[in-house]
Structures are given as C-alpha cells and as structure tokens.
Design a protein around this motif. Structure first.
Motif, short mmCIF file in Angstrom:
data_model
loop_
_atom_site.label_atom_id
_atom_site.label_comp_id
_atom_site.label_asym_id
_atom_site.label_seq_id
_atom_site.Cartn_x
_atom_site.Cartn_y
_atom_site.Cartn_z
N TYR A 44 -9.79 -6.00 4.10
CA TYR A 44 -9.24 -5.55 2.92
C TYR A 44 -10.30 -5.08 1.80
O TYR A 44 -9.88 -4.23 0.94
CB TYR A 44 -8.43 -6.97 2.12
CG TYR A 44 -7.05 -6.91 2.75
CD1 TYR A 44 -5.90 -6.19 1.95
CD2 TYR A 44 -6.65 -7.66 3.62
CE1 TYR A 44 -4.68 -6.28 2.35
CE2 TYR A 44 -5.39 -7.43 4.16
CZ TYR A 44 -4.18 -7.13 3.52
OH TYR A 44 -3.09 -6.99 4.02
N GLU A 45 -11.22 -5.77 1.54
CA GLU A 45 -12.46 -5.20 0.99
C GLU A 45 -12.88 -3.97 1.19
O GLU A 45 -13.18 -3.05 0.48
CB GLU A 45 -13.62 -6.24 0.82
CG GLU A 45 -13.18 -7.66 0.13
CD GLU A 45 -14.16 -8.66 -0.03
OE1 GLU A 45 -15.27 -8.37 0.86
OE2 GLU A 45 -13.99 -9.78 -0.58
N THR A 49 -10.50 -0.89 0.22
CA THR A 49 -10.29 -0.41 -1.18
C THR A 49 -11.11 0.99 -1.62
O THR A 49 -10.63 1.58 -2.65
CB THR A 49 -11.04 -1.62 -2.12
OG1 THR A 49 -12.39 -1.78 -1.86
CG2 THR A 49 -10.47 -3.01 -2.04
N VAL A 68 -8.08 3.50 -0.70
CA VAL A 68 -6.58 3.53 -1.20
C VAL A 68 -6.57 4.10 -2.28
O VAL A 68 -7.66 3.88 -3.20
CB VAL A 68 -6.10 2.23 -1.20
CG1 VAL A 68 -5.76 1.70 0.36
CG2 VAL A 68 -6.77 1.24 -1.94
N THR A 69 -5.80 5.02 -2.76
CA THR A 69 -5.77 5.63 -4.00
C THR A 69 -4.63 5.66 -5.11
O THR A 69 -4.78 5.46 -6.16
CB THR A 69 -6.00 7.35 -3.73
OG1 THR A 69 -4.77 7.87 -2.75
CG2 THR A 69 -7.29 7.70 -2.99
N ARG A 70 -3.48 5.45 -4.20
CA ARG A 70 -2.30 5.17 -4.99
C ARG A 70 -2.39 3.77 -5.54
O ARG A 70 -2.75 2.50 -5.04
CB ARG A 70 -0.91 5.35 -4.23
CG ARG A 70 -0.80 6.68 -3.73
CD ARG A 70 0.68 6.63 -2.77
NE ARG A 70 0.22 5.99 -1.51
CZ ARG A 70 1.20 5.71 -0.61
NH1 ARG A 70 2.65 5.91 -1.02
NH2 ARG A 70 0.73 5.09 0.61
N SER A 71 -1.92 3.45 -7.00
CA SER A 71 -2.03 2.38 -7.74
C SER A 71 -1.39 1.33 -7.17
O SER A 71 -1.77 0.18 -7.19
CB SER A 71 -1.77 2.53 -9.08
OG SER A 71 -0.35 3.03 -9.15
N GLN A 105 -3.07 -0.09 -4.26
CA GLN A 105 -4.42 -0.78 -4.72
C GLN A 105 -3.99 -2.21 -5.30
O GLN A 105 -4.67 -3.14 -4.84
CB GLN A 105 -5.24 0.12 -5.88
CG GLN A 105 -5.73 1.12 -5.51
CD GLN A 105 -5.97 2.21 -6.60
OE1 GLN A 105 -5.55 2.01 -7.76
NE2 GLN A 105 -7.28 3.16 -6.40
N VAL A 148 -3.27 -4.48 -2.17
CA VAL A 148 -4.45 -4.79 -1.45
C VAL A 148 -5.30 -5.86 -2.26
O VAL A 148 -5.42 -6.72 -1.63
CB VAL A 148 -5.42 -3.45 -1.26
CG1 VAL A 148 -7.00 -3.83 -0.95
CG2 VAL A 148 -4.80 -2.49 -0.34
N ALA A 149 -5.14 -5.72 -3.38
CA ALA A 149 -5.85 -6.96 -4.23
C ALA A 149 -5.02 -8.13 -4.09
O ALA A 149 -5.66 -9.05 -4.23
CB ALA A 149 -5.97 -6.30 -5.87
N THR A 153 -5.93 -9.55 -0.41
CA THR A 153 -6.97 -10.02 -0.91
C THR A 153 -7.26 -11.56 -1.17
O THR A 153 -7.70 -12.29 -0.63
CB THR A 153 -8.03 -9.14 -1.51
OG1 THR A 153 -8.12 -7.71 -0.92
CG2 THR A 153 -9.62 -9.71 -1.12
N GLU A 201 -6.58 6.89 3.23
CA GLU A 201 -5.46 5.84 2.99
C GLU A 201 -4.68 5.51 4.28
O GLU A 201 -4.42 4.07 4.36
CB GLU A 201 -4.53 6.07 1.91
CG GLU A 201 -3.66 4.86 1.52
CD GLU A 201 -2.99 5.17 -0.02
OE1 GLU A 201 -3.64 5.18 -1.09
OE2 GLU A 201 -1.75 5.65 0.30
#
Length: 153
Positions: A27-28, A31, A34-37, A40, A43-44, A47, A84
């Motif tokens: 996951y780290e 980061t 990945v570009t789409r908010s 993102q 993913v955060a 994580t 992505e």
C-alpha cells in the motif's frame, strides 16, 4: 492472551503477520502510482486498517511470550507496478494474501484452544481483506469481482 499457541496456530499467525507486513509495504508503494483522489483516500484508509491488524497480531504474539517476526525490508510483487491499474492489481494480490493468511488462522485454531481475540481478529481481517479485494477488482473492472471462497489458496 497468555500461554503458547499450538504449533499449527503459531505458524498460521506468523504467516498472517507476514501477509499484513507485505500489505502495508504494498500500500505504501502504490501511493506513488495512484492519481485519483477517491483511490488515494481508499489506499490511505486501507493502509491504516492493515497497520492496525499488524499491530494487533504483534500484540497477540507478544502476549504469548514469543517475539513477533520482523517485517522484511521489501516484498516481491507478481508484476511490475507502473501505473494506477497495475498498482490496484498489486493491491488485489496483497488483499488475497491477507485473506489466505487469516483463513489459515481460523482453520488452525479452535474455540477454547486459543484466546478468542485471535479468532476475532482473524475473522475481522479475513472479512475486510475479502471485501477490499472485491472493491479493488470492481475499480479495475475485473470479472468476477468477488471470490466464491475468500482466502482459499
């Protein structure tokens, strides 16, 4: 949790911890790709969940008097991550590996044999890994999106 885990349970719990460490690492890594908010944010959030599972299983292992195995400095991915789409495919693999690890914990522990916290964590982690893998498959248009038996190798 106190006392030793049976050997099969100890092996399964250590494998689940390794899968969680690999998931955090993956996951780290993604980061950067990945570009789409919305992706993102997912993913955060994921994580943080994997870090929580990792920390909890480390506590459970420590409570038995054992030392949790350390995370590897890096993990292998089945394919190169370049964008992505390939990043999300790597996340599907990470989630599947976690589901396999946690299912093994459930299969190698019995109620009354281990602290109930071990089995609760395993069930929660298996469920969230399977759910998240399905969401990632939907994100990249993979069909079928859900596995019939999550965590079955």
């Amino acid at each position: 949790m106190s006392g030793e885990l049976p050997d099969e349970a100890k092996t399964a719990v250590n494998a689940a911890l390794d899968a969680e460490n690999a998931a955090v690492w993956t996951y780290e890594l993604v980061t950067a790709f990945v570009t789409r908010s919305q992706v993102q944010a997912a993913v955060a959030e994921a994580t943080g969940v994997h870090e929580g599972h990792r920390d909890e299983v480390q506590r459970l292992i420590s409570a038995t008097g054992a030392t949790p195995p350390a995370a590897a400095p890096a993990y292998s991915l089945p394919d190169r991550v370049t964008d992505e789409g390939s990043a999300i495919r790597a996340l599907v693999v990470a989630e599947r590996e976690c589901a396999i690890g946690w299912r093994a914990v459930l299969e190698n522990t019995a109620p009354g044999e281990v602290d109930p916290a071990v089995r609760r964590l395993a069930l929660t982690a298996l469920t969230t890994a399977a759910t998240r893998a399905t969401r990632w498959r939907i994100t990249i248009g993979q069909d079928p999106a859900a596995e019939a038996q999550p965590g079955k190798p």
